[in-house]
Design a protein around this motif. Structure first.
Motif, PDB file in Angstrom:
ATOM      1  N   ASN C  53       0.826  -1.215   0.000  1.00 52.58           N
ATOM      2  CA  ASN C  53       0.000   0.000   0.000  1.00 52.58           C
ATOM      3  C   ASN C  53       0.853   1.254   0.000  1.00 52.58           C
ATOM      4  OD1 ASN C  53      -2.724  -0.771  -0.089  1.00 52.58           O
ATOM      5  ND2 ASN C  53      -2.661  -1.415   2.055  1.00 52.58           N
ATOM      6  N   TYR C  54       2.053   1.153   0.585  1.00 53.57           N
ATOM      7  CA  TYR C  54       2.907   2.329   0.694  1.00 53.57           C
ATOM      8  C   TYR C  54       3.476   2.773  -0.642  1.00 53.57           C
ATOM      9  CZ  TYR C  54       2.644   1.169   5.639  1.00 53.57           C
ATOM     10  OH  TYR C  54       2.197   0.899   6.900  1.00 53.57           O
ATOM     11  N   GLU C  55       3.310   1.940  -1.666  1.00 54.63           N
ATOM     12  CA  GLU C  55       3.795   2.339  -2.987  1.00 54.63           C
ATOM     13  C   GLU C  55       2.722   3.051  -3.791  1.00 54.63           C
ATOM     14  OE1 GLU C  55       6.590  -0.725  -4.813  1.00 54.63           O
ATOM     15  OE2 GLU C  55       5.938  -1.733  -2.978  1.00 54.63           O
ATOM     16  N   ASN C  56       1.571   3.262  -3.165  1.00 55.15           N
ATOM     17  CA  ASN C  56       0.524   4.032  -3.831  1.00 55.15           C
ATOM     18  C   ASN C  56       1.038   5.448  -4.117  1.00 55.15           C
ATOM     19  OD1 ASN C  56      -1.984   5.783  -4.004  1.00 55.15           O
ATOM     20  ND2 ASN C  56      -2.902   3.739  -3.898  1.00 55.15           N
ATOM     21  N   ASP C  57       0.712   5.941  -5.293  1.00 57.99           N
ATOM     22  CA  ASP C  57       1.197   7.251  -5.719  1.00 57.99           C
ATOM     23  C   ASP C  57       0.849   8.353  -4.721  1.00 57.99           C
ATOM     24  OD1 ASP C  57       2.678   8.519  -7.679  1.00 57.99           O
ATOM     25  OD2 ASP C  57       0.940   9.200  -8.789  1.00 57.99           O
ATOM     26  N   PHE C  58      -0.200   8.157  -3.954  1.00 59.91           N
ATOM     27  CA  PHE C  58      -0.639   9.140  -2.958  1.00 59.91           C
ATOM     28  C   PHE C  58       0.512   9.638  -2.090  1.00 59.91           C
ATOM     29  CE2 PHE C  58      -2.504  10.048   1.303  1.00 59.91           C
ATOM     30  CZ  PHE C  58      -3.431  11.017   0.956  1.00 59.91           C
ATOM     31  N   TYR C  59       1.362   8.719  -1.632  1.00 61.16           N
ATOM     32  CA  TYR C  59       2.384   9.085  -0.665  1.00 61.16           C
ATOM     33  C   TYR C  59       3.533   9.883  -1.266  1.00 61.16           C
ATOM     34  CZ  TYR C  59      -0.473   5.995   1.948  1.00 61.16           C
ATOM     35  OH  TYR C  59      -1.581   5.456   2.539  1.00 61.16           O
ATOM     36  N   PHE C  60       3.655   9.852  -2.585  1.00 59.89           N
ATOM     37  CA  PHE C  60       4.767  10.534  -3.228  1.00 59.89           C
ATOM     38  C   PHE C  60       4.350  11.824  -3.909  1.00 59.89           C
ATOM     39  CE2 PHE C  60       5.448   6.090  -2.789  1.00 59.89           C
ATOM     40  CZ  PHE C  60       6.571   6.127  -1.989  1.00 59.89           C
ATOM     41  N   ARG C  61       3.041  12.029  -4.027  1.00 59.15           N
ATOM     42  CA  ARG C  61       2.555  13.229  -4.711  1.00 59.15           C
ATOM     43  C   ARG C  61       1.666  14.106  -3.834  1.00 59.15           C
ATOM     44  NH1 ARG C  61       5.648  13.689  -9.182  1.00 59.15           N
ATOM     45  NH2 ARG C  61       5.659  11.801 -10.413  1.00 59.15           N
ATOM     46  N   TYR C  62       1.000  13.501  -2.851  1.00 55.82           N
ATOM     47  CA  TYR C  62      -0.023  14.259  -2.147  1.00 55.82           C
ATOM     48  C   TYR C  62       0.543  15.439  -1.347  1.00 55.82           C
ATOM     49  CZ  TYR C  62      -4.266  15.341   0.463  1.00 55.82           C
ATOM     50  OH  TYR C  62      -5.339  15.998   1.001  1.00 55.82           O
ATOM     51  N   PRO C  63       1.682  15.286  -0.654  1.00 58.90           N
ATOM     52  CA  PRO C  63       2.214  16.484   0.021  1.00 58.90           C
ATOM     53  C   PRO C  63       2.524  17.612  -0.965  1.00 58.90           C
ATOM     54  CG  PRO C  63       3.200  14.510   0.956  1.00 58.90           C
ATOM     55  CD  PRO C  63       2.429  14.064  -0.262  1.00 58.90           C
ATOM     56  N   SER C  64       3.066  17.273  -2.112  1.00 58.68           N
ATOM     57  CA  SER C  64       3.303  18.306  -3.130  1.00 58.68           C
ATOM     58  C   SER C  64       1.979  18.902  -3.599  1.00 58.68           C
ATOM     59  CB  SER C  64       4.024  17.720  -4.352  1.00 58.68           C
ATOM     60  OG  SER C  64       5.231  17.110  -3.978  1.00 58.68           O
ATOM     61  N   PHE C  65       0.997  18.039  -3.815  1.00 62.28           N
ATOM     62  CA  PHE C  65      -0.319  18.534  -4.232  1.00 62.28           C
ATOM     63  C   PHE C  65      -0.850  19.558  -3.238  1.00 62.28           C
ATOM     64  CE2 PHE C  65      -4.833  18.143  -3.186  1.00 62.28           C
ATOM     65  CZ  PHE C  65      -5.353  18.834  -4.266  1.00 62.28           C
ATOM     66  N   GLN C  66      -0.756  19.251  -1.953  1.00 63.64           N
ATOM     67  CA  GLN C  66      -1.330  20.178  -0.973  1.00 63.64           C
ATOM     68  C   GLN C  66      -0.576  21.508  -0.973  1.00 63.64           C
ATOM     69  OE1 GLN C  66      -3.898  20.725   0.428  1.00 63.64           O
ATOM     70  NE2 GLN C  66      -5.000  18.868   0.917  1.00 63.64           N
ATOM     71  N   ASP C  67       0.740  21.467  -1.183  1.00 65.34           N
ATOM     72  CA  ASP C  67       1.478  22.723  -1.269  1.00 65.34           C
ATOM     73  C   ASP C  67       1.002  23.537  -2.474  1.00 65.34           C
ATOM     74  OD1 ASP C  67       2.853  21.879   0.943  1.00 65.34           O
ATOM     75  OD2 ASP C  67       4.754  21.553  -0.067  1.00 65.34           O
ATOM     76  N   VAL C  68       0.815  22.859  -3.608  1.00 63.94           N
ATOM     77  CA  VAL C  68       0.314  23.548  -4.802  1.00 63.94           C
ATOM     78  C   VAL C  68      -1.079  24.117  -4.529  1.00 63.94           C
ATOM     79  CG1 VAL C  68      -0.434  23.212  -7.196  1.00 63.94           C
ATOM     80  CG2 VAL C  68       1.688  22.160  -6.385  1.00 63.94           C
ATOM     81  N   HIS C  69      -1.896  23.339  -3.876  1.00 63.49           N
ATOM     82  CA  HIS C  69      -3.263  23.748  -3.546  1.00 63.49           C
ATOM     83  C   HIS C  69      -3.252  25.035  -2.702  1.00 63.49           C
ATOM     84  CE1 HIS C  69      -7.236  22.223  -4.173  1.00 63.49           C
ATOM     85  NE2 HIS C  69      -7.531  21.962  -2.917  1.00 63.49           N
ATOM     86  N   VAL C  70      -2.341  25.100  -1.749  1.00 65.11           N
ATOM     87  CA  VAL C  70      -2.214  26.306  -0.925  1.00 65.11           C
ATOM     88  C   VAL C  70      -1.811  27.501  -1.786  1.00 65.11           C
ATOM     89  CG1 VAL C  70      -0.904  27.393   0.946  1.00 65.11           C
ATOM     90  CG2 VAL C  70      -1.736  25.059   1.214  1.00 65.11           C
ATOM     91  N   MET C  71      -0.907  27.269  -2.736  1.00 61.00           N
ATOM     92  CA  MET C  71      -0.504  28.366  -3.614  1.00 61.00           C
ATOM     93  C   MET C  71      -1.691  28.894  -4.417  1.00 61.00           C
ATOM     94  SD  MET C  71       3.126  26.875  -4.945  1.00 61.00           S
ATOM     95  CE  MET C  71       3.606  28.312  -5.915  1.00 61.00           C
ATOM     96  N   ILE C  72      -2.510  27.979  -4.911  1.00 61.99           N
ATOM     97  CA  ILE C  72      -3.638  28.375  -5.767  1.00 61.99           C
ATOM     98  C   ILE C  72      -4.672  29.165  -4.968  1.00 61.99           C
ATOM     99  CG2 ILE C  72      -5.591  27.461  -7.106  1.00 61.99           C
ATOM    100  CD1 ILE C  72      -2.873  27.206  -8.517  1.00 61.99           C
ATOM    101  N   PHE C  73      -5.037  28.677  -3.796  1.00 62.38           N
ATOM    102  CA  PHE C  73      -6.170  29.274  -3.091  1.00 62.38           C
ATOM    103  C   PHE C  73      -5.757  30.353  -2.090  1.00 62.38           C
ATOM    104  CE2 PHE C  73      -8.006  25.563  -4.976  1.00 62.38           C
ATOM    105  CZ  PHE C  73      -9.277  25.981  -5.316  1.00 62.38           C
ATOM    106  N   ILE C  74      -4.684  30.125  -1.344  1.00 60.03           N
ATOM    107  CA  ILE C  74      -4.202  31.159  -0.424  1.00 60.03           C
ATOM    108  C   ILE C  74      -3.221  32.082  -1.153  1.00 60.03           C
ATOM    109  CG2 ILE C  74      -2.637  31.553   1.539  1.00 60.03           C
ATOM    110  CD1 ILE C  74      -5.268  30.859   2.639  1.00 60.03           C
ATOM    111  N   GLY C  75      -2.291  31.496  -1.871  1.00 59.21           N
ATOM    112  CA  GLY C  75      -1.244  32.280  -2.516  1.00 59.21           C
ATOM    113  C   GLY C  75      -1.811  33.310  -3.485  1.00 59.21           C
ATOM    114  N   PHE C  76      -2.424  32.830  -4.558  1.00 59.13           N
ATOM    115  CA  PHE C  76      -3.011  33.753  -5.530  1.00 59.13           C
ATOM    116  C   PHE C  76      -4.117  34.592  -4.885  1.00 59.13           C
ATOM    117  CE2 PHE C  76      -1.105  30.858  -8.702  1.00 59.13           C
ATOM    118  CZ  PHE C  76      -0.561  31.784  -9.566  1.00 59.13           C
TER     119      PHE C  76
END
Lengths: 462, 462, 462
Positions: C53-76
């Motif tokens: 289960n630990y090889e699910n893409d979630f664990y390697f992309r989701y922290p980056s996704f959340q940082d991007v998400h913060v940039m889009i909604f809080i940042g911009f």
């Protein structure tokens, strides 16, 4: 009055550009990608050791790094916006000196304890360490907040980062002390360095700006953004460079409970020391964080959850009492003008943290740590030292750090007294207007203008 | 008028210190590191099971934990700063009761469903659960915001956390319902508990403070910080304790699309219900989040992306209509004064979420879930129950939660009516000034003072 | 004057609901869980490939996704709150159009380059890509900020997302260019599209609202929240969809150093171009970010840390000079009213980034990249192309992007000129009041009212 020429037009650009060019040259000569960031080296090691991409250090350190990064730029930056007319400078100069310090720290930490074949190899761990070093500079910034120009701050950063790296080398590599969250290397160092600087820069006539040295309603809310981010991410800060596995996990959890207990203590003491039983935002904004500072050394040890809570609880009490009773004494008796009270948030809780680390180290036993001793106290595990000796080195490290920081701060203060850095005059401290284009608060101004116009018009009409 | 002695000088410190000391004693007796945080145990298990440090639970839960942590302290804290003169209390009391609740929740959740050999073993998963429980307390805080003292709030937290843990045990362990994101255990529970409390604490003369029960321009912007953080990190909230692998991944994605659709619905309904076609910040700040609440139960199920969007869209509509039409009725007809409208954001969308969970569970099939059924519905996978029965337990859990929460809230309200907790008088609700040292808004004040001085001086000159 | 009916009561709800219903129908028909989010498919693949289960893409992309998400909604969102009376619209419309765009982007990016057996399969990587596409729309929003209605913005988003997906397909899949952080596909595209729109929507009488087109003290601090979040998380943005392992790690680190150097350059140039040597918040808020934009193409390449710093340093200089000297010329000579100066932050630094990417690609050698060439330049690794040809495609991609964006923006602008979208009149630009229920700034208002009352009363008394 040459010293009160606060025009930055040449001074700041020259400082920034000269420093950045020096950094760039040194990076060109000395800095290289490490194995985990270099395309060729990583793929070579990966195939050699039969590793997967998922074992790259990035995945185990980067989330912690980002939390630390938020603490440095949002946490420290906004915590200092509490002053009514110094928000631009607080968050802006925080931004500037942090952006410089992390570059300089990469070099200095590399030179003093990270050279490989004559090169400094960098990756996410060195980025965390650079941010950590930056944290110490920002603590010192808190002590001199409102009374220094950005040119002074950059020069302070150059020296402080250098001494930080030397002290860190002594504490961690010569004395072999443990200090993963930096109770000593970051908090004690940053606080006493800053106190040394601000002591030398003592302004007897600072009361001329005193009416600006306080908060307004919204500035206190901006500051709470900083506080809450520091509070939330301190578990990541203390655990960011501990050993992987149980160490990171335990450090984060110890810090979490320490901070929770600290918050209760802070609210309790804040109410009890106020004559009307009201809470004071200065205490909540600052002292509630002392539980994080105090876990910087022992956080990774087997302190137990309840031990962490007791430490946090004490830290909150000490810190709040410091803001209430010690800060005025420091200013009046010792001529130490500590704008943000870093002595209360970083100085005393740092000493508490170092002391707790010393005691906890002295109690380390194979029964409690098992094979985990190897990660927490490798020298004890390998029989090179005993818990008692380890505790002695821990205690000695605290003393060394206080000494280097205080003396370094005083010498830096003397250098910063030279009247060529666009220092603000006593009447213009805590004021954005001298370094920034500040817009008017048009809303009330317009209305006030309208009121005034009416006033002026009335006599004409009447 | 003893009840309107709002001096906190003894009451708050005694409450905080007594409660923290009790927590510390209970931690000393009952709480221990779990296998993933204990140095000895982790290294033993690691070598026994041939595990790597990278398989420590820390790496798979901690980023989610930190997102949840931000929602609790920044999200809830700043969402409630919308009131013009209650920002210190909103973010400050949120901070205080959350810091207490997470400690108390560790104990209560441990006692009711986490004992191992007579000890409560803790790690990152228990930290997430403690934060979740804290979320319910903060929802209830929203219902009574501005009308309660911090002493009342701490006592409310003690009782609510305890009942939360009991209800959670009944729902998850006795009824075996699924509710990973807490549509029932967190949102329905927190909302109806808070509504129960605020009903009993009904103030017929609250209109005396009514002019303070609204926002100003900048307070609405501070509140949007809370809103946006809640919105962004809700995918992490709902997925934080689901099974690893596809479950966490799917839950996060379902929530993401639900929230996006909910936001469109909120803007649409907000404009259509306003006579001038203007948007209302209250709706945007709150109703746009209903899509996260409504995915708390079914988020981990195979709801499909489009199913998630439909649920989010409905949640946004229901919630916005609730703010516009239901909240005034609740206050006037039912004497429920719900300051933040938690019934609209957590109550009704929680019921929607529980209902969607019931329906989705009833449709579970091996064809859709394959071997993944084992993680989502282990009882169905093992043949212990059928989708229809599982749905029945889901529905029953919603009823049980509403019952325990409402009755618990009413009883707590009765206890909080005793006039010994420094409750604010009707004329001083929604006002920081009674519990905080509040700085002046010097800028306009100084100017106003200047204006006034001129006024005074003019007659003299004239 | 039909064009100045700014009542949203029907227009906005109809637009939102029609668009959301279309999205929901298309999701129902086309969108499915991918292997990592589908219960059945994941467990099948897992057992087949002996995965954990630990090889699910979630664990390697989701922290980056959340940082991007913060940039889009809080940042911009918060970056654009700098205007004194447009904070609700900045953060609110940012929220609305981002929530829509990410849904529409899922569909358009799926249609143009993500169909599998006639279905669009989604997971965390498609979520990141959807947020990226949203970023381009928000850049264009910055160009027209304050001068457009939310209806216009939603229609702009529909078209821009569609063209973005087409351009992205051409650049990445037809021309096989590298652009992981989107110097071209996001920044150049978003900037020139927005400039095209704002050119067509030129308002010769915008000076009627000019007194509102500036900041106040606290609005500048809110904007700094956006700035600092964008700055901190840009390393996550540029690395979010690069190859796993050294690529993500290196991209994040290159961006980190580029931004640090950029910040020093921005402060230097900001002070030097000001007659009084004061810093300008507009520069700090924007130009300090140019170092992130400029690393969007070459960030993943072996640019070296020092190379990254030089690029960031140049980006800061160009961007600050652009704000000072180019923006006024664009408005006066070319009738391009670029509210946020996106040409300076995204346009020119994007061109710099694309150029650096072209040069760095042309220098790619097996000696430097080793086996890592496979991830960065797969076509060169496989011998399908040469570094020189790759560089040519990179350069061509920049041209194609500028062309599609500019023409697309101009055509969109023509469509948005039709007077049916509740556009604000020239006198009411940069003003929340026409689209929002805006509360009064009661504090000073009340006091002012008091002052006025006194004034009125005085004559009576006197």
């Amino acid at each position: 009055m040459a010293e009160y020429n606060t025009n930055l037009r040449l001074k700041l650009p020259i400082t920034c550009i000269v420093m950045e060019v020096i950094v760039i040259i040194l990076f060109a000569v000395f800095v290289r990608y490490d194995t985990d960031t270099d395309a060729r080296k990583w793929h070579k090691e990966k195939s050699h050791d039969n590793k997967s991409n998922y074992e790259n250090d990035f995945y185990f350190r980067y989330p912690s790094f980002q939390d630390v990064h938020v603490m440095i730029f949002i946490g420290f930056g906004f915590l200092m916006t509490f002053l009514q007319r110094y928000g631009f400078s607080s968050v802006g100069f925080n931004f500037l000196i942090a952006a410089f310090s992390l570059q300089w720290a990469t070099l200095m930490q590399g030179f003093f304890h990270g050279m490989h074949n004559g090169k400094i190899e960098i990756g996410v761990e060195s980025m965390i360490n650079a941010d950590f070093c930056t944290g110490a500079v920002l603590i010192s910034f808190g002590a001199v907040l409102g009374k220094t120009s950005p040119v002074q701050l950059l020069i302070m950063a150059v020296i402080e980062v250098t001494l930080f790296a030397i002290n860190e080398f002594l504490v961690l590599s010569v004395l072999n002390a443990k200090d993963a969250g930096g109770s000593m290397t970051i908090h004690i160092f940053g606080a006493y360095f800053g106190l040394g600087v601000t002591r030398v820069l003592y302004r007897p006539n600072l009361d001329k700006s005193q009416h600006k040295n306080c908060s307004v309603y919204h500035s206190d809310l901006f500051a709470m953004i900083g506080t809450i981010y520091l509070w939330m991410f301190w578990p990541s800060f203390n655990s960011a460079i501990t050993a992987e596995g149980d160490d990171q996990h335990r450090t984060a959890m110890n810090t979490y409970y320490s901070l929770a207990a600290c918050t209760l203590a802070t609210f309790a003491i804040s109410a009890v020391v106020n004559h009307e039983g009201k809470l004071d935002m200065v205490h909540i904004q600052n002292a509630a964080l002392a539980g994080g500072v105090a876990m910087g050394t022992a956080g990774e040890m087997m302190l137990t959850p309840v031990g962490s809570m007791v430490v946090g609880f004490l830290a909150g009490i000490i810190s709040t009492l410091g803001f209430k009773y010690l800060t005025p004494i420091l200013e009046e008796k010792f001529h130490v003008q500590d704008t943000c009270g870093v002595h209360n948030l970083h100085g005393m809780p740092g000493v508490l943290g170092a002391t707790v680390g010393t005691i906890t180290a002295s109690l380390a036993s194979a029964e409690v740590y098992g094979e985990g001793m190897k990660d927490v106290f490798p020298d004890i595990y390998e029989g090179k030292t005993t818990p008692f000796k380890q505790a002695m080195w821990q205690g000695l490290s605290m003393g060394v750090t206080m000494g280097i920081a205080s003396i370094g701060g005083i010498l830096t203060g003397l250098l910063l007294k030279v009247p060529i850095y666009a220092t603000p005059p006593d009447t213009m401290c805590f004021e954005d207007n001298i370094y920034w284009e500040v817009p008017g608060e048009e809303d009330s101004h317009q209305e006030l203008a309208a009121v005034r116009t009416e006033e002026v018009e009335k006599p004409l009409n009447g």
